[in-house]
Design an enzyme around this catalytic site. Structure first.
Site, PDB file in Angstrom:
ATOM      1  N   ARG A 131      15.937 -22.741 -26.568  1.00 54.87           N
ATOM      2  CA  ARG A 131      16.380 -23.928 -25.828  1.00 54.87           C
ATOM      3  C   ARG A 131      15.880 -25.170 -26.552  1.00 54.87           C
ATOM      4  O   ARG A 131      14.735 -25.209 -27.010  1.00 54.87           O
ATOM      5  CB  ARG A 131      15.856 -23.939 -24.389  1.00 54.87           C
ATOM      6  N   HIS A 137      14.609 -14.208 -28.117  1.00 54.70           N
ATOM      7  CA  HIS A 137      13.762 -15.007 -27.241  1.00 54.70           C
ATOM      8  C   HIS A 137      12.433 -15.362 -27.897  1.00 54.70           C
ATOM      9  O   HIS A 137      11.681 -16.182 -27.392  1.00 54.70           O
ATOM     10  CB  HIS A 137      13.520 -14.227 -25.938  1.00 54.70           C
ATOM     11  N   HIS A 143       3.998 -21.019 -17.972  1.00 52.05           N
ATOM     12  CA  HIS A 143       4.964 -20.361 -18.854  1.00 52.05           C
ATOM     13  C   HIS A 143       4.302 -19.561 -19.964  1.00 52.05           C
ATOM     14  O   HIS A 143       4.965 -18.793 -20.663  1.00 52.05           O
ATOM     15  CB  HIS A 143       5.882 -21.438 -19.454  1.00 52.05           C
ATOM     16  N   ARG A 158       3.036 -15.627 -12.484  1.00 46.60           N
ATOM     17  CA  ARG A 158       3.573 -16.813 -11.798  1.00 46.60           C
ATOM     18  C   ARG A 158       4.712 -16.498 -10.840  1.00 46.60           C
ATOM     19  O   ARG A 158       4.748 -16.943  -9.705  1.00 46.60           O
ATOM     20  CB  ARG A 158       4.039 -17.824 -12.835  1.00 46.60           C
TER      21      ARG A 158
END
Length: 774
Positions: free
Chosen positions: A427, A487, A644, A616
């Site tokens: 991203r 990823h 994250h 999380r």
């Protein structure tokens, strides 16, 4: 033909709305009495609850709803101001939209095509749908209560109001009329639905009016017609009116409803019914032989098809016409479980417009400025290459700035000694400095190779656009690897330094996105360690060419080895415990869902290993169950920043093994993604990461503890213990605190003495070990 474009059967071809409504409601409900249906529903609910409680695993989807509950809890936190609380409520709304688009959409892929599915909870697809949607209904009720009872009463204190037309002065009303006539009206298109007009394709995530009309002066239902009006999604949700003493936010749906008569001249409007829909946006990609052309076209087509996915949720106002609602339910083959009545207003993401209004800019809580990382004297230094050759540098975002990574790319783009740049992109930020640096590097004649993941969900269009820009500039661009998502986050720079070639690397848990680096907690490592750079070179050869290395020195990769390696590391801890040696596991991730790893954690717990998990979001492991997992604790951190980072710690009998990287413990991470975890070898870096984990285990402000029954309890400190908020504490860490951090009592003393290991800053000033990250 799609569900939305079917014509009415010939036997029902009448031009009246009443015939459409009769057709829609016919045979939709069975003949069972309400009492019998309620009793049957209670029996089904009890059985489902029993199965859920007895399962050794927690449902992924039910666990996700618990996560969104924790986000909603932030919106209910009275210690936050109104705008901060509205932010979290808006986040829960966008979260829920994605949940329906992907997870509920995925469930309907099974339901619509008759495929069997058994959830971790033990429920099959049909009872699970009811259980899941019932929990979604409960969550939406809590959202509405939060807004109506918790937030709206505070609006007056901040001089703002969600207005009605009756609240406007005459001059203000005239401006609204002009706004409607000049801007809104030309964009509205009534879409009639009758036996000569197909049911229109209605867009997801936009406000829609279902309008029932009849001939002027008549009262007969036989003369009624139905049409739909979609409100323009590219217009602001609120028309803003600024007074001297307050700011009014007039919803666009209020404006359109007030003047909708202008769209229906010479007929009477019987009712206007506002609603909003969500469609199935889950799709799987098929492998394409021609990656360069067909694959990109396939992605673009999949994006378009999202508009046509089956409807999985309808949000309505409480007073919607029931016959009209029944028509929608029949048309989209849904029932009351899919219908959500909003007592507040539809789509709380609209609150962002209020939050970001300039009038309230000073009300947004200020963010602590980033501090330099422990391995650097300041955030930006003269020559990043020289500093990286001296030592490994750990970055902890957003507490440390992302600037060193950007500087590395930008300096490499202009440095004549740099030969090549390779990196993976999942991203990117809008107006990305990363893209600009790569374009400059290509312009300067450097070899630039980029693996662009164009399947990054909801970022496909931006990624395709940026990838094509790079390709046109001469960069070597790879658009993913077949069905696998790339990823992993890796960067490799090759530099000719005269007598030798030096490789510089960055490995991370987060994206190369300078915007999210200010909002997400992530770790990244800057290094010239040749074992790392050799592994990364080999890894790029695998993903850009045809190579299968037998082994990596410091990388664990997926989809080939990651699950097996993590299981091996967990088993080693269990064996150490059985041998009477020191053991322990501490893992910090976003999601824990892979059954094989969970089962191995259960076995380690039964062997006596202490396991501390910081998860999380989704957690399918059930902690604290006697005989299964009594040695496992799970906590979730939800607060100002999105957690994250992924960190894996294994005690290893006093010689800890620590890994960071991009992978969560999920089936998709191990089997359907290209992922990597990197072993941390530098002793100072290892100690910094141990300290991060320790702080996460200490937090008593943002932490929630998972109970054996699958619920979460907010973690609060003892009466005499001060509040400890890691989202503040990480800005004020001292080197002494880092070196003293421990996760387990059996952990050895840190092998570095901070007084003996004081570094010199690039300016030649000795760094005080008691200072913060500076």
């Amino acid at each position: 033909m799609s569900r939305d474009s079917d014509y009415i059967p010939s036997s029902e071809k009448k031009s009246t709305l009443s015939s459409l409504l009769r057709f829609a409601t016919r045979s939709f409900f069975d003949d069972t009495t309400d009492q019998t249906k309620e009793e049957r529903s209670m029996r089904i609910n009890d059985k489902a609850s029993t199965l859920i409680e007895q399962s050794d695993f927690i449902s992924r989807d039910l666990s996700w709803l618990q996560f969104n509950d924790r986000v909603l809890d932030q919106a209910q936190n009275l210690e936050r101001n109104l705008f901060d609380r509205m932010k979290f409520l808006a986040i829960t709304s966008s979260n829920l939209d994605e949940f329906f688009t992907i997870r509920i959409g995925s469930l309907y892929n099974y339901l619509d095509y008759g495929k069997e599915r058994v959830d971790y909870s033990g429920l099959r697809e049909i009872p699970f749908r009811k259980t899941l949607l019932r929990m979604c209904q409960d969550f939406v009720r809590k959202q509405n209560e939060c807004f109506i009872q918790g937030l709206l009463p505070q609006f007056d204190d901040y001089r703002l109001r969600i207005a009605r037309m009756a609240d406007l002065h005459e001059e203000e009303r005239d401006k609204v009329v002009a706004y409607f006539d000049r801007t809104v009206y030309p964009m509205l298109t009534p879409m009639l639905y009758d036996y000569t007009h197909v049911f229109p394709v209605l867009l997801a995530k936009v406000l829609i009016f279902g309008v029932i009309t009849q001939a002027a002066g008549t009262t007969s239902e036989e003369d009624r017609k139905l049409s739909f009006v979609q409100l323009p999604p590219n217009l602001p949700r609120f028309y803003v009116i600024e007074r001297e003493d307050e700011v009014l936010f007039l919803p666009i749906e209020t404006i359109v409803c007030e003047f909708i008569k202008k769209l229906y001249r010479n007929v009477d409007i019987v009712s206007t019914n506002l609603f909003r829909i969500m469609r199935n946006g889950d799709f799987s990609l098929e492998e394409s032989d021609d990656i360069e052309v067909d694959f990109i076209d396939e992605i673009k087509q999949k994006i378009k098809n999202r508009r046509l996915g089956r409807v999985v949720r309808v949000e309505i106002e409480p007073d919607m016409d029931e016959e009209f609602l029944n028509l929608l339910k029949k048309r989209w083959e849904i029932d009351d479980y899919n219908v959500f009545r909003s007592e507040g207003f539809l789509d709380y993401t609209a609150l962002w417009q209020i939050i970001k209004h300039p009038e309230f800019k000073h009300e947004i809580p200020s963010v602590h400025p980033p501090v330099p990382p422990l391995g650097l004297g300041k955030e930006r230094i003269t020559d990043i290459f020289e500093v990286m050759k001296e030592r490994d540098i750990l970055l902890h975002h957003p507490f440390n700035n992302f600037e060193p990574v950007l500087q590395l790319l930008e300096q490499a783009a202009e440095d004549p000694k740099v030969l090549s740049i390779k990196l993976t992109i999942y991203r990117l930020a809008k107006n990305s400095r990363v893209t600009e640096a790569l374009l400059l590097a290509a312009e300067n004649g450097k070899h630039v190779a980029v693996l662009f993941e164009v399947k990054a969900r909801f970022d496909e269009e931006n990624n395709i656009r940026e990838a094509q820009r790079l390709q046109k500039a001469g960069c070597f661009v790879i658009y993913g690897i077949g069905l696998l998502k790339t990823h992993t986050k890796l960067l490799l720079i090759v530099r000719n330094e005269g007598n030798r070639v030096v490789r510089y690397a960055h490995m991370s848990s987060g994206n190369y996105n300078e915007e999210t680096a200010r909002l997400y907690t992530d770790i990244g490592l800057l290094t010239t360690n040749e074992e790392y750079t050799h592994d990364i070179s080999e890894f790029f050869n695998v993903i850009t060419g045809h190579s299968l290395p037998t082994n990596y020195k410091n990388l664990i990769t997926a989809p080939r080895h990651m699950r097996d390696k993590l299981i091996e590391l967990i088993r080693n801890e269990a064996e150490n415990q059985r041998q009477g040696l020191a053991s322990g596991v501490c893992i910090k991730i976003n999601s824990l869902e892979d059954r094989e790893v969970i089962e191995e954690l259960y076995k380690a717990s039964q062997a006596g290993v202490t396991i501390k998990l910081i998860v999380r979001g989704i957690c399918c492991l059930r902690p604290g169950r006697p005989g299964l997992s009594e040695n496992i604790t799970v906590r979730s951190i939800v607060g100002d920043f999105l957690e994250h980072s992924r960190i894996f710690y294994f005690h290893n009998n006093g010689d800890p093994l620590l890994y960071g990287g991009s992978a969560d413990v999920m089936v998709r991470s191990f089997d359907r993604r290209i992922e990597s975890l990197f072993l941390l070898v530098d002793e100072r870096v290892k100690q910094e990461v141990i300290h991060m984990l320790q702080y996460n285990l200490r937090d008593n402000v943002n932490a929630y503890v998972l109970q054996e029954d699958g619920s979460y309890l907010k973690c609060v400190g003892e009466d005499d213990s001060p509040a400890f908020n890691i989202h503040q504490a990480f800005f004020n860490v001292t080197l002494d605190e880092v070196m003293q951090a421990r996760l387990f009592d059996s952990e050895p003393e840190a092998c570095l003495n901070p007084l003996e290991e004081a570094e010199s800053t690039p300016d030649g000033e000795e760094q005080d070990s008691s200072t913060t990250y500076s």
